[in-house]
Write a protein that holds these residues in place. Structure first.
Motif, PDB file in Angstrom:
ATOM      1  N   UNK A 150      44.442  11.879  81.423  1.00  0.00           N
ATOM      2  CA  UNK A 150      45.603  11.182  80.879  1.00  0.00           C
ATOM      3  C   UNK A 150      46.865  11.892  81.303  1.00  0.00           C
ATOM      4  N   UNK A 151      47.986  11.303  80.959  1.00  0.00           N
ATOM      5  CA  UNK A 151      49.271  11.929  81.213  1.00  0.00           C
ATOM      6  C   UNK A 151      49.617  12.850  80.055  1.00  0.00           C
ATOM      7  N   UNK A 177      45.180  17.625  79.435  1.00  0.00           N
ATOM      8  CA  UNK A 177      46.519  17.455  79.978  1.00  0.00           C
ATOM      9  C   UNK A 177      47.345  18.693  79.679  1.00  0.00           C
ATOM     10  N   UNK A 178      48.242  19.031  80.565  1.00  0.00           N
ATOM     11  CA  UNK A 178      49.058  20.219  80.383  1.00  0.00           C
ATOM     12  C   UNK A 178      50.522  19.856  80.477  1.00  0.00           C
ATOM     13  N   UNK A 179      51.305  20.302  79.549  1.00  0.00           N
ATOM     14  CA  UNK A 179      52.736  20.054  79.522  1.00  0.00           C
ATOM     15  C   UNK A 179      53.466  21.373  79.684  1.00  0.00           C
ATOM     16  N   UNK A 180      54.481  21.392  80.545  1.00  0.00           N
ATOM     17  CA  UNK A 180      55.252  22.611  80.748  1.00  0.00           C
ATOM     18  C   UNK A 180      55.813  23.089  79.422  1.00  0.00           C
ATOM     19  N   UNK A 288      46.676  15.872  90.158  1.00  0.00           N
ATOM     20  CA  UNK A 288      45.526  15.609  89.283  1.00  0.00           C
ATOM     21  C   UNK A 288      44.299  16.300  89.848  1.00  0.00           C
ATOM     22  N   UNK A 289      43.668  17.138  89.031  1.00  0.00           N
ATOM     23  CA  UNK A 289      42.396  17.731  89.402  1.00  0.00           C
ATOM     24  C   UNK A 289      41.265  16.867  88.899  1.00  0.00           C
ATOM     25  N   UNK A 290      40.213  16.780  89.672  1.00  0.00           N
ATOM     26  CA  UNK A 290      39.019  16.026  89.273  1.00  0.00           C
ATOM     27  C   UNK A 290      37.823  16.965  89.323  1.00  0.00           C
ATOM     28  N   UNK A 352      47.443  16.622  85.383  1.00  0.00           N
ATOM     29  CA  UNK A 352      46.282  16.305  84.543  1.00  0.00           C
ATOM     30  C   UNK A 352      45.006  16.767  85.215  1.00  0.00           C
ATOM     31  N   UNK A 353      43.954  16.883  84.399  1.00  0.00           N
ATOM     32  CA  UNK A 353      42.608  17.147  84.881  1.00  0.00           C
ATOM     33  C   UNK A 353      41.737  15.970  84.469  1.00  0.00           C
ATOM     34  N   UNK A 354      41.049  15.384  85.429  1.00  0.00           N
ATOM     35  CA  UNK A 354      40.243  14.198  85.196  1.00  0.00           C
ATOM     36  C   UNK A 354      38.766  14.536  85.356  1.00  0.00           C
ATOM     37  N   UNK A 355      37.996  14.371  84.288  1.00  0.00           N
ATOM     38  CA  UNK A 355      36.579  14.677  84.333  1.00  0.00           C
ATOM     39  C   UNK A 355      35.757  13.471  84.744  1.00  0.00           C
TER      40      UNK A 355
END
Length: 485
Positions: A150-151, A177-180, A288-290, A352-355
């Motif tokens: 997600x965002x 998800x990571x926010x600065x 985006x990492x998957x 984001x990281x998408x699994x």
């Protein structure tokens, strides 16, 4: 039975399989201290069998074994804190024993998260990512499009949010998800002294059935601990310079203008613990990492979303091998993680990281032409069918987009002997490039880079790869060259 009923039954079945798989992976983490203690007891038994004269030469070993236990306790503390922070994407209390009751024989045809073939745990083959394995031992599958992403939302770092999807994320439903974040209110007390008290299982999982798993599953936990060094410790900087720096330099060269209003987009399949995807985000990309491996996803979520300070945790990554050590001190040495505060690193909005399985998530109409760049690092050889990987990379790149790759071709399913249904297509580097040309790529940069992968820098034996590095540009599907016969 109606189509709707069939679909509902299938969804419930796949969710139950995911529960079964995730339960096994959590059990592997929970079994870590017991398996490690068994190793120490084995060392002690061997020591006791020595002749008295030989014991007299090695009087320091009993003390070493006690130090090993303290190191195991430190690792266990980190693991259990990580598990306590983990929010499973499915209801873990449900009954997962569905394979025995299935009457359509499809249990063996669902992607498994059992990950029995873990390449980074082999003694002679260290290469990139753990991947799906259709194992009869554990049946598991993702629901829907096999993804979680997600965002980021405003405020603190978030996990498992409901998402507003865009063209880059339609294959995914829940997320890491990571926010600065430039500041935080409180710091977690780091590195508590756990040496004298054996860690207990996290309260969160006390009500969830867990069980003893094969030692190969616990080896995957040890593999993750080594991967933490590669991605999130100062000791991994040399490997990151070998593997990540050339990729980052190529991205900067190809995208010199990175507007904050309209940042270029970059996908990182096989993102592991997320450091490369984060570094790309910090350059000004929507990154985006998957990642498919739940072992990796649980850990990356914890580091990316729960870390509050540099050096917050201490682990001992090298304690599980007595071989090729220069000294006991080297083997027992501590590593502080992370070396940076992920949420305060200056990431770009949209990281984001998408699994999920790369093929299932990104082989979707919404992904066609969605990405300006695709970066694959120690990833291509995780494929059952590398041609399919290349075809999907071509589809999801915009015309003129770039594909940057680094890694060997240690095909992860090449030695799955005795499993006749296990597909593995192993191509030479020359054939890989020919396939890429067929799918509309033009080779612009090519070289060989010597690299390691999760290597103990002080060990007497290290595996080195002469990894293929390239940048290819998608020149358009209408400019494909025919394959040679």
């Amino acid at each position: 039975m109606s189509t709707t009923d069939d679909e509902l039954r299938r969804r419930k079945y796949e969710e139950a399989l995911e529960v079964k798989s995730l339960r096994r992976i959590i059990s592997a983490y929970i079994n870590y201290p017991e398996a490690a203690e068994d190793d120490v007891k084995r060392y002690e038994r061997s020591f006791r069998r020595l002749p008295v004269a030989h014991k007299a030469l090695l009087t320091h070993l009993p003390l070493k074994y006690q130090k090993l236990r303290r190191c195991i306790s430190k690792n266990t503390f980190f693991i259990f804190e990580m598990l306590k922070a983990f929010e499973p994407p499915v209801d873990m209390s449900q009954d997962d024993d569905v394979c025995d009751h299935l009457d359509d024989g499809s249990c063996g045809h669902v992607h498994a998260h059992s990950e029995d073939r873990d390449p980074c745990c082999g003694s002679a083959s260290i290469s990139g990512r753990s991947h799906s394995n259709k194992s009869g031992e554990v049946c598991a599958g993702h629901e829907g499009k096999n993804g979680n992403c997600c965002e980021p939302e405003s405020g603190n770092v978030a996990v498992g949010l409901e998402c507003q999807k865009d063209t880059h994320k339609d294959g995914c439903d829940n997320a890491t998800c990571v926010k600065d974040q430039n500041s935080h209110d409180s710091l977690t007390v780091a590195n508590k002294d756990t040496s004298s008290v054996p860690p207990e299982s996290p309260d969160y999982f006390e009500s969830m059935p867990h069980f003893h798993v094969p030692l190969v599953d616990v080896d995957k936990v040890r593999c993750v601990i080594r991967n933490i060094v590669r991605d999130w410790a100062a000791e991994g900087q040399k490997e990151r310079d070998q593997c990540y720096k050339p990729i980052l330099e190529e991205l900067v060269r190809h995208f010199p203008e990175r507007s904050k209003e309209s940042p270029p987009t970059c996908l990182v399949p096989g993102a592991g613990l997320g450091r490369l995807a984060l570094e790309i985000s910090c350059l000004g990309f929507i990154s985006q990492g998957n990642e498919f491996s739940y072992y990796m996803m649980i850990c990356s979520s914890f580091i990316l979303n729960q870390t509050q300070d540099v050096g917050e945790w201490t682990i001992h990554p090298w304690i599980h091998s007595n071989c090729n050590s220069l000294s006991d001190a080297d083997q027992l040495r501590a590593v502080s993680i992370p070396d940076i505060h992920p949420a305060g690193a200056g990431i770009t909005e949209g990281f984001s990281m998408c699994g999920g399985d790369f093929v299932e998530v990104y082989n979707d109409p919404s992904q066609v032409g969605a990405w300006d760049a695709v970066v694959t690092c120690f990833f291509l050889d995780t494929a059952h069918n590398i041609v399919e990987y290349i075809e999907i990379i071509s589809k999801i790149l915009k015309d003129g987009g770039v594909w940057i790759n680094l890694g060997p071709l240690l095909y992860h399913f090449a030695d799955m002997y005795g499993q006749e249904d296990e597909m593995s297509v192993e191509l030479s580097l020359e054939d890989v490039k020919r396939v890429a040309i067929h799918y509309g790529f033009k080779l612009e940069v090519e070289k060989t880079i010597e690299t390691t992968y999760t290597t103990n820098p002080r060990a007497m034996m290290q595996n080195h790869y002469f990894s293929a590095f390239w940048t290819m540009r998608k020149v358009g599907t209408g400019v494909q060259e025919s394959m040679d016969e």
